[in-house]
Design a protein around this motif. Sequence first.
Motif, mmCIF file in Angstrom:
data_model
loop_
_atom_site.group_PDB
_atom_site.id
_atom_site.type_symbol
_atom_site.label_atom_id
_atom_site.label_comp_id
_atom_site.label_asym_id
_atom_site.label_seq_id
_atom_site.Cartn_x
_atom_site.Cartn_y
_atom_site.Cartn_z
ATOM 1 N N UNK A 66 0.849 -1.177 0.014
ATOM 2 C CA UNK A 66 0.020 0.056 0.120
ATOM 3 C C UNK A 66 0.721 1.286 0.027
ATOM 4 N N UNK A 67 1.958 1.313 0.678
ATOM 5 C CA UNK A 67 2.946 2.575 0.604
ATOM 6 C C UNK A 67 3.230 2.834 -0.699
ATOM 7 N N UNK A 68 3.446 2.147 -1.656
ATOM 8 C CA UNK A 68 3.671 2.449 -3.204
ATOM 9 C C UNK A 68 2.253 2.460 -3.685
ATOM 10 N N UNK A 69 1.575 1.459 -3.647
ATOM 11 C CA UNK A 69 0.448 1.306 -4.482
ATOM 12 C C UNK A 69 -0.805 2.328 -4.344
ATOM 13 N N UNK A 70 -1.044 2.848 -3.110
ATOM 14 C CA UNK A 70 -1.954 3.917 -2.943
ATOM 15 C C UNK A 70 -1.715 5.505 -3.439
ATOM 16 N N UNK A 71 -0.637 5.649 -3.106
ATOM 17 C CA UNK A 71 -0.163 7.081 -3.858
ATOM 18 C C UNK A 71 -0.066 6.972 -5.235
ATOM 19 N N UNK A 72 0.526 5.817 -5.765
ATOM 20 C CA UNK A 72 0.850 5.978 -7.410
ATOM 21 C C UNK A 72 -0.625 5.565 -7.975
ATOM 22 N N UNK A 119 -8.890 -2.751 -2.350
ATOM 23 C CA UNK A 119 -9.794 -2.006 -2.210
ATOM 24 C C UNK A 119 -9.610 -0.566 -1.982
ATOM 25 N N UNK A 120 -8.346 -0.356 -1.243
ATOM 26 C CA UNK A 120 -7.636 1.183 -1.227
ATOM 27 C C UNK A 120 -7.586 1.738 -2.391
ATOM 28 N N UNK A 121 -6.810 1.054 -3.231
ATOM 29 C CA UNK A 121 -6.617 1.576 -4.789
ATOM 30 C C UNK A 121 -7.921 1.999 -5.495
ATOM 31 N N UNK A 122 -8.890 1.051 -5.190
ATOM 32 C CA UNK A 122 -10.408 1.686 -5.808
ATOM 33 C C UNK A 122 -10.723 2.906 -5.316
ATOM 34 N N UNK A 123 -10.840 2.887 -3.976
ATOM 35 C CA UNK A 123 -11.511 4.119 -3.064
ATOM 36 C C UNK A 123 -10.623 5.517 -3.497
ATOM 37 N N UNK A 124 -9.006 5.300 -3.215
ATOM 38 C CA UNK A 124 -7.970 6.364 -3.556
ATOM 39 C C UNK A 124 -8.552 6.742 -5.105
ATOM 40 N N UNK A 125 -8.434 5.562 -6.053
ATOM 41 C CA UNK A 125 -8.491 6.061 -7.336
ATOM 42 C C UNK A 125 -9.856 6.828 -7.955
ATOM 43 N N UNK A 126 -10.925 6.589 -7.060
ATOM 44 C CA UNK A 126 -12.256 7.219 -7.529
ATOM 45 C C UNK A 126 -12.169 8.656 -7.178
#
Length: 195
Positions: A66-72, A119-126
């Motif tokens: 998540x440390x890289x995936x969510x900001x990216x 799920x974090x990627x989806x929320x953050x991406x939205x």
Amino acid sequence: MIPAPMKRTTLSAILLLAAAVPAYAHVGAGTTSSFTAGFMHPLFGLDHITVMIAVGLWAAMKGGKAVLAWPLSFVGVMMLGGALGMLHVPLPFVEPAILASVVALGLLVVLAVDLPVSAGVAIIGLFALFHGHAHGTEVPGNAGGLEYMAGFAVATALLHATGIAAGLGLGSKFRGGAAGAAGAAVGIGVAFGVL
């Protein structure tokens, strides 16, 4: 080793300074045709600062991929949203979604919500789609606009890194309470015109 109270005080000071910056929000806030203008713009938008730091804090709390995936994911989808805005592709509820992102990400941090990375990627991406679209509609569809968005992406990544560094620096003692609550409060304050 920095004592925990000093770490908490430093993080609180950073958040208070961020909250003291006037929220110029979106459309019409200065020039939008250079890398420097794009880089500076997120640093003067209370909504943007709050969300970007919250993404970094939440990613640090989750740890691992998540440390890289969510900001990216935020930066990548924000750029996609920016392109849609530059192309004048309509997207409904942009400003309400941006306000919701400030509150929601603040709550995800304050409640230390532990979701799967995807799920974090989806929320953050939205949320990133709406942030990008708002700023993409501001810029001209030429090379100056592309430079602006590049500067915007770099500043966004640096704000994410600030949140990650704060979260990792505070370590296991950090549970997101004060920082997340401040983020959620900023969103509510902006929504009601208090900030």
